[in-house]
Design a protein around this motif. Structure first.
Motif, PDB file in Angstrom:
ATOM      1  N   GLY A  33       0.917  -1.184  -0.110  1.00  0.00           N
ATOM      2  CA  GLY A  33      -0.019   0.146   0.091  1.00  0.00           C
ATOM      3  C   GLY A  33       0.939   1.415  -0.064  1.00  0.00           C
ATOM      4  O   GLY A  33       2.122   1.367   0.217  1.00  0.00           O
ATOM      5  N   VAL A  34       0.230   2.416   0.048  1.00  0.00           N
ATOM      6  CA  VAL A  34       0.855   3.885  -0.029  1.00  0.00           C
ATOM      7  C   VAL A  34       1.781   3.870   1.110  1.00  0.00           C
ATOM      8  O   VAL A  34       2.906   4.431   0.990  1.00  0.00           O
ATOM      9  CB  VAL A  34      -0.087   4.894  -0.400  1.00  0.00           C
ATOM     10  CG1 VAL A  34       0.254   6.158  -0.384  1.00  0.00           C
ATOM     11  CG2 VAL A  34      -0.830   4.675  -1.752  1.00  0.00           C
ATOM     12  N   SER A  35       1.109   3.698   2.377  1.00  0.00           N
ATOM     13  CA  SER A  35       1.886   4.237   3.415  1.00  0.00           C
ATOM     14  C   SER A  35       3.266   3.460   3.483  1.00  0.00           C
ATOM     15  O   SER A  35       4.401   4.272   3.511  1.00  0.00           O
ATOM     16  CB  SER A  35       1.085   3.986   4.680  1.00  0.00           C
ATOM     17  OG  SER A  35       0.077   4.673   4.761  1.00  0.00           O
ATOM     18  N   LYS A  36       3.288   2.136   3.496  1.00  0.00           N
ATOM     19  CA  LYS A  36       4.530   1.563   3.463  1.00  0.00           C
ATOM     20  C   LYS A  36       5.499   1.422   2.574  1.00  0.00           C
ATOM     21  O   LYS A  36       6.552   1.339   2.691  1.00  0.00           O
ATOM     22  CB  LYS A  36       4.089  -0.103   3.868  1.00  0.00           C
ATOM     23  CG  LYS A  36       3.320  -0.501   5.155  1.00  0.00           C
ATOM     24  CD  LYS A  36       4.345  -0.354   6.212  1.00  0.00           C
ATOM     25  CE  LYS A  36       3.623  -0.807   7.620  1.00  0.00           C
ATOM     26  NZ  LYS A  36       4.255  -0.557   8.638  1.00  0.00           N
ATOM     27  N   GLU A  39       7.084   4.462   2.915  1.00  0.00           N
ATOM     28  CA  GLU A  39       8.067   4.542   4.104  1.00  0.00           C
ATOM     29  C   GLU A  39       9.298   3.783   3.605  1.00  0.00           C
ATOM     30  O   GLU A  39      10.482   4.516   3.662  1.00  0.00           O
ATOM     31  CB  GLU A  39       7.838   3.746   5.347  1.00  0.00           C
ATOM     32  CG  GLU A  39       6.822   4.488   6.092  1.00  0.00           C
ATOM     33  CD  GLU A  39       6.169   3.649   7.181  1.00  0.00           C
ATOM     34  OE1 GLU A  39       6.487   2.551   7.288  1.00  0.00           O
ATOM     35  OE2 GLU A  39       4.952   3.992   7.712  1.00  0.00           O
ATOM     36  N   TRP A  40       9.205   2.892   2.732  1.00  0.00           N
ATOM     37  CA  TRP A  40      10.438   2.107   2.069  1.00  0.00           C
ATOM     38  C   TRP A  40      11.123   3.105   1.083  1.00  0.00           C
ATOM     39  O   TRP A  40      12.283   3.122   1.314  1.00  0.00           O
ATOM     40  CB  TRP A  40      10.004   1.114   1.345  1.00  0.00           C
ATOM     41  CG  TRP A  40      11.002   0.385   0.461  1.00  0.00           C
ATOM     42  CD1 TRP A  40      11.934  -0.563   0.957  1.00  0.00           C
ATOM     43  CD2 TRP A  40      11.319   0.440  -0.921  1.00  0.00           C
ATOM     44  NE1 TRP A  40      12.745  -0.721   0.294  1.00  0.00           N
ATOM     45  CE2 TRP A  40      12.580  -0.356  -1.038  1.00  0.00           C
ATOM     46  CE3 TRP A  40      10.572   1.151  -1.939  1.00  0.00           C
ATOM     47  CZ2 TRP A  40      13.092  -0.599  -2.322  1.00  0.00           C
ATOM     48  CZ3 TRP A  40      11.385   1.093  -3.017  1.00  0.00           C
ATOM     49  CH2 TRP A  40      12.417   0.190  -3.262  1.00  0.00           C
ATOM     50  N   LEU A  41      10.395   3.986   0.328  1.00  0.00           N
ATOM     51  CA  LEU A  41      10.874   4.993  -0.406  1.00  0.00           C
ATOM     52  C   LEU A  41      11.769   5.951   0.284  1.00  0.00           C
ATOM     53  O   LEU A  41      13.075   6.217  -0.005  1.00  0.00           O
ATOM     54  CB  LEU A  41       9.892   5.785  -1.467  1.00  0.00           C
ATOM     55  CG  LEU A  41       9.407   4.844  -2.554  1.00  0.00           C
ATOM     56  CD1 LEU A  41       8.096   5.498  -3.079  1.00  0.00           C
ATOM     57  CD2 LEU A  41      10.419   4.549  -3.443  1.00  0.00           C
ATOM     58  N   GLU A  42      11.265   6.284   1.445  1.00  0.00           N
ATOM     59  CA  GLU A  42      12.109   7.434   2.193  1.00  0.00           C
ATOM     60  C   GLU A  42      13.433   6.649   2.809  1.00  0.00           C
ATOM     61  O   GLU A  42      14.401   7.145   2.951  1.00  0.00           O
ATOM     62  CB  GLU A  42      11.116   8.063   3.044  1.00  0.00           C
ATOM     63  CG  GLU A  42      10.215   8.870   2.664  1.00  0.00           C
ATOM     64  CD  GLU A  42       9.369   9.449   3.645  1.00  0.00           C
ATOM     65  OE1 GLU A  42       9.464   9.447   4.894  1.00  0.00           O
ATOM     66  OE2 GLU A  42       8.447  10.490   3.311  1.00  0.00           O
ATOM     67  N   SER A  43      13.210   5.255   3.294  1.00  0.00           N
ATOM     68  CA  SER A  43      14.265   4.551   3.717  1.00  0.00           C
ATOM     69  C   SER A  43      15.482   4.266   2.654  1.00  0.00           C
ATOM     70  O   SER A  43      16.458   4.380   2.919  1.00  0.00           O
ATOM     71  CB  SER A  43      13.941   3.215   4.403  1.00  0.00           C
ATOM     72  OG  SER A  43      13.731   2.489   3.097  1.00  0.00           O
ATOM     73  N   ILE A  44      15.074   4.294   1.382  1.00  0.00           N
ATOM     74  CA  ILE A  44      16.203   4.206   0.570  1.00  0.00           C
ATOM     75  C   ILE A  44      16.818   5.793  -0.074  1.00  0.00           C
ATOM     76  O   ILE A  44      17.588   5.991  -1.022  1.00  0.00           O
ATOM     77  CB  ILE A  44      15.860   3.512  -0.736  1.00  0.00           C
ATOM     78  CG1 ILE A  44      14.760   4.022  -1.609  1.00  0.00           C
ATOM     79  CG2 ILE A  44      15.658   2.023  -0.288  1.00  0.00           C
ATOM     80  CD1 ILE A  44      14.550   3.174  -2.957  1.00  0.00           C
ATOM     81  N   GLY A  45      16.072   6.830   0.705  1.00  0.00           N
ATOM     82  CA  GLY A  45      16.597   8.206   0.332  1.00  0.00           C
ATOM     83  C   GLY A  45      15.947   8.941  -0.427  1.00  0.00           C
ATOM     84  O   GLY A  45      16.165   9.993  -0.837  1.00  0.00           O
ATOM     85  N   ILE A  52       3.706  10.372  -1.530  1.00  0.00           N
ATOM     86  CA  ILE A  52       3.391  11.139  -2.967  1.00  0.00           C
ATOM     87  C   ILE A  52       4.218  10.445  -4.036  1.00  0.00           C
ATOM     88  O   ILE A  52       3.586  10.089  -5.022  1.00  0.00           O
ATOM     89  CB  ILE A  52       4.023  12.506  -2.967  1.00  0.00           C
ATOM     90  CG1 ILE A  52       3.027  13.423  -1.885  1.00  0.00           C
ATOM     91  CG2 ILE A  52       3.898  12.926  -4.470  1.00  0.00           C
ATOM     92  CD1 ILE A  52       3.660  14.716  -1.740  1.00  0.00           C
ATOM     93  N   TRP A  53       5.538   9.942  -3.842  1.00  0.00           N
ATOM     94  CA  TRP A  53       6.306   9.174  -4.886  1.00  0.00           C
ATOM     95  C   TRP A  53       5.789   7.970  -5.085  1.00  0.00           C
ATOM     96  O   TRP A  53       5.607   7.257  -6.132  1.00  0.00           O
ATOM     97  CB  TRP A  53       7.771   9.244  -4.444  1.00  0.00           C
ATOM     98  CG  TRP A  53       8.400  10.547  -4.802  1.00  0.00           C
ATOM     99  CD1 TRP A  53       8.867  11.430  -3.707  1.00  0.00           C
ATOM    100  CD2 TRP A  53       8.480  11.211  -6.096  1.00  0.00           C
ATOM    101  NE1 TRP A  53       9.320  12.456  -4.397  1.00  0.00           N
ATOM    102  CE2 TRP A  53       8.973  12.548  -5.686  1.00  0.00           C
ATOM    103  CE3 TRP A  53       8.127  11.006  -7.212  1.00  0.00           C
ATOM    104  CZ2 TRP A  53       9.506  13.457  -6.832  1.00  0.00           C
ATOM    105  CZ3 TRP A  53       8.561  11.945  -8.332  1.00  0.00           C
ATOM    106  CH2 TRP A  53       8.814  13.155  -8.029  1.00  0.00           C
ATOM    107  N   ALA A  54       5.101   7.191  -3.900  1.00  0.00           N
ATOM    108  CA  ALA A  54       4.642   5.905  -3.988  1.00  0.00           C
ATOM    109  C   ALA A  54       3.406   6.025  -4.734  1.00  0.00           C
ATOM    110  O   ALA A  54       2.993   4.984  -5.568  1.00  0.00           O
ATOM    111  CB  ALA A  54       4.227   5.231  -2.724  1.00  0.00           C
ATOM    112  N   ILE A  55       2.650   7.043  -4.604  1.00  0.00           N
ATOM    113  CA  ILE A  55       1.231   7.274  -5.374  1.00  0.00           C
ATOM    114  C   ILE A  55       1.746   7.282  -6.766  1.00  0.00           C
ATOM    115  O   ILE A  55       0.995   6.915  -7.826  1.00  0.00           O
ATOM    116  CB  ILE A  55       0.502   8.484  -4.997  1.00  0.00           C
ATOM    117  CG1 ILE A  55       0.101   8.162  -3.596  1.00  0.00           C
ATOM    118  CG2 ILE A  55      -0.439   8.979  -5.836  1.00  0.00           C
ATOM    119  CD1 ILE A  55      -0.705   9.289  -2.807  1.00  0.00           C
ATOM    120  N   CYS A  56       2.626   8.388  -7.276  1.00  0.00           N
ATOM    121  CA  CYS A  56       3.124   8.557  -8.485  1.00  0.00           C
ATOM    122  C   CYS A  56       3.372   7.231  -9.125  1.00  0.00           C
ATOM    123  O   CYS A  56       2.871   6.720 -10.374  1.00  0.00           O
ATOM    124  CB  CYS A  56       4.287   9.548  -8.649  1.00  0.00           C
ATOM    125  SG  CYS A  56       3.707  10.999  -8.250  1.00  0.00           S
TER     126      CYS A  56
END
Length: 133
Positions: A33-36, A39-45, A52-56
């Protein structure tokens, strides 16, 4: 047979991307899902705005996959898929070299080649947007 071959390629690649998009956007098919995903995207920088990037990314995969699968605006579906694969190479796989066995970008490059090849060839007769040249 060429049209049947293009249909098989479009169905397998396109529906796979639809599934990936649904995993990111809705948590379907074992996705996070979007939240997790955010979070993963932020964890890789990828900060700020991982959600927002997850939604895109989810929209690009879902819409790109749907267009590619149906053969409607195949060039646009292919473009959305290519953008996602280039992003995956830049953010995750590129630093690992070419080979998939090392987490490299081999598979991403194969998907880029397939989708661009189909976009340049056309979706084939078995599509919702068949237009003979």
């Amino acid at each position: 047979m060429e049209d049947l071959g293009l249909l098989i390629i479009r169905l397998v690649i396109g529906l796979t991307f639809v599934g990936h998009g649904a995993q990111k956007l809705f948590g379907w098919f074992g996705g996070t899902g979007v939240s997790k995903t955010g979070e993963w995207l932020e964890s890789i920088g990828i900060k700020p705005g991982g959600k927002i990037w997850a939604i895109c990314a989810g929209i690009f995969e879902l819409v790109g996959g749907l267009l590619f699968t149906t053969g409607v605006l195949t060039w646009l579906g292919s473009s959305l898929i290519v953008i996602i694969m280039i992003d995956a190479i830049i953010t995750v796989h590129g630093r690992n070299g070419f080979w998939l066995t090392n987490g490299g970008y081999e598979y991403n490059l194969v998907l880029i080649a397939i989708t661009v090849g189909v976009a340049l060839t056309g979706p084939g007769r078995y599509s919702l947007f068949y237009q003979p040249f």
